[in-house]
Write a protein that holds these residues in place. Structure first.
Motif, PDB file in Angstrom:
ATOM      1  N   TYR A   1      75.809  23.974  48.337  1.00 50.14           N
ATOM      2  CA  TYR A   1      74.431  23.485  48.313  1.00 50.14           C
ATOM      3  C   TYR A   1      73.462  24.655  48.228  1.00 50.14           C
ATOM      4  O   TYR A   1      73.638  25.660  48.917  1.00 50.14           O
ATOM      5  CB  TYR A   1      74.125  22.695  49.585  1.00 50.14           C
ATOM      6  CG  TYR A   1      74.954  21.443  49.700  1.00 50.14           C
ATOM      7  CD1 TYR A   1      74.540  20.264  49.073  1.00 50.14           C
ATOM      8  CD2 TYR A   1      76.144  21.436  50.399  1.00 50.14           C
ATOM      9  CE1 TYR A   1      75.310  19.121  49.161  1.00 50.14           C
ATOM     10  CE2 TYR A   1      76.918  20.290  50.477  1.00 50.14           C
ATOM     11  CZ  TYR A   1      76.494  19.128  49.858  1.00 50.14           C
ATOM     12  OH  TYR A   1      77.257  17.993  49.930  1.00 50.14           O
TER      13      TYR A   1
ATOM     14  N   GLU B   1      73.818  20.299  44.384  1.00 47.81           N
ATOM     15  CA  GLU B   1      75.143  20.126  44.983  1.00 47.81           C
ATOM     16  C   GLU B   1      76.161  20.400  43.886  1.00 47.81           C
ATOM     17  O   GLU B   1      76.223  19.700  42.888  1.00 47.81           O
ATOM     18  CB  GLU B   1      75.314  18.695  45.503  1.00 47.81           C
ATOM     19  CG  GLU B   1      76.706  18.442  46.068  1.00 47.81           C
ATOM     20  CD  GLU B   1      76.918  16.981  46.445  1.00 47.81           C
ATOM     21  OE1 GLU B   1      76.978  16.690  47.643  1.00 47.81           O
ATOM     22  OE2 GLU B   1      77.021  16.142  45.522  1.00 47.81           O
TER      23      GLU B   1
ATOM     24  N   CYS C   1      69.112  15.928  46.686  1.00 41.76           N
ATOM     25  CA  CYS C   1      69.895  16.164  45.465  1.00 41.76           C
ATOM     26  C   CYS C   1      69.394  15.241  44.351  1.00 41.76           C
ATOM     27  O   CYS C   1      69.189  15.684  43.213  1.00 41.76           O
ATOM     28  CB  CYS C   1      71.380  15.942  45.709  1.00 41.76           C
ATOM     29  SG  CYS C   1      72.162  17.215  46.727  1.00 41.76           S
TER      30      CYS C   1
ATOM     31  N   ILE D   1      70.204  14.869  52.529  1.00 40.60           N
ATOM     32  CA  ILE D   1      70.739  15.815  51.544  1.00 40.60           C
ATOM     33  C   ILE D   1      70.962  15.092  50.219  1.00 40.60           C
ATOM     34  O   ILE D   1      70.613  15.606  49.150  1.00 40.60           O
ATOM     35  CB  ILE D   1      72.046  16.471  52.050  1.00 40.60           C
ATOM     36  CG1 ILE D   1      71.778  17.332  53.288  1.00 40.60           C
ATOM     37  CG2 ILE D   1      72.724  17.286  50.939  1.00 40.60           C
ATOM     38  CD1 ILE D   1      70.826  18.493  53.088  1.00 40.60           C
TER      39      ILE D   1
END
Length: 167
Positions: free
Chosen positions: A82, A69, A62, A58
């Motif tokens: 998210y 985020e 990002c 994640i």
């Protein structure tokens, strides 16, 4: 390597937005438990099943600008939101991802609290035990949560519903 990132992006494409890091972890674990081909390895942690790999992927998504985020300041903590970015959508449109559609199941999970998903994911973590042993184990490893019999029944019901939807 990118295939696992693309699978997560497909998840966000269907989810639209996921609020909370714990909720994200539990949703991916629960879907994986029912055969959705996420590759992240999970271990039992303070809040139930947790994947360091998922956290890192994640973060990478990002940093690449494929996942947004958003940090919201609450009274005594941060709430994270998210979602897939336009760049993420464009990338996903060019990448063939072999993932079953699980939008309905994702929506079902999104309607539940993080606390409840923690219960469900913990129950699934001990799925090789009998029903009574699972419930005893949950109470043993999560005594502070004080899950009620009603919550346990609701969790079993959700597990049954997901099993039907995803198979």
């Amino acid at each position: 390597m990118l295939e696992n990132h693309a699978k997560l992006m497909q998840f966000f494409s269907e989810a639209k937005q996921v609020t909370g890091r714990k909720k994200l972890q539990k949703m991916v674990y629960i879907l994986q438990s029912f055969g959705i081909p996420f590759e992240e390895r999970f271990q039992f942690h303070f809040y139930g099943p947790y994947s360091e790999e998922l956290t890192l992927r994640i973060e990478e998504l990002c940093n690449l600008g494929f996942i947004n985020e958003e940090k919201e300041v609450k009274s005594n903590y941060f709430q994270y939101h998210y979602s897939l970015t336009n760049d993420g959508t464009q990338f996903l449109n060019q990448f063939s991802v072999n993932m079953p559609n699980c939008t309905e199941s994702i929506e079902l999970l999104q309607g539940k609290s993080s606390r409840f998903l923690e219960l469900v994911s913990t129950m699934l973590y001990f799925k090789d035990l009998s029903k009574d042993e699972v419930e005893s184990k949950v109470h043993a490893v999560k005594p502070k949560q004080k899950y009620s019999d009603e919550e346990m029944s609701e969790a079993w019901k959700l597990i049954g519903e997901l099993g039907l939807k995803l198979h």
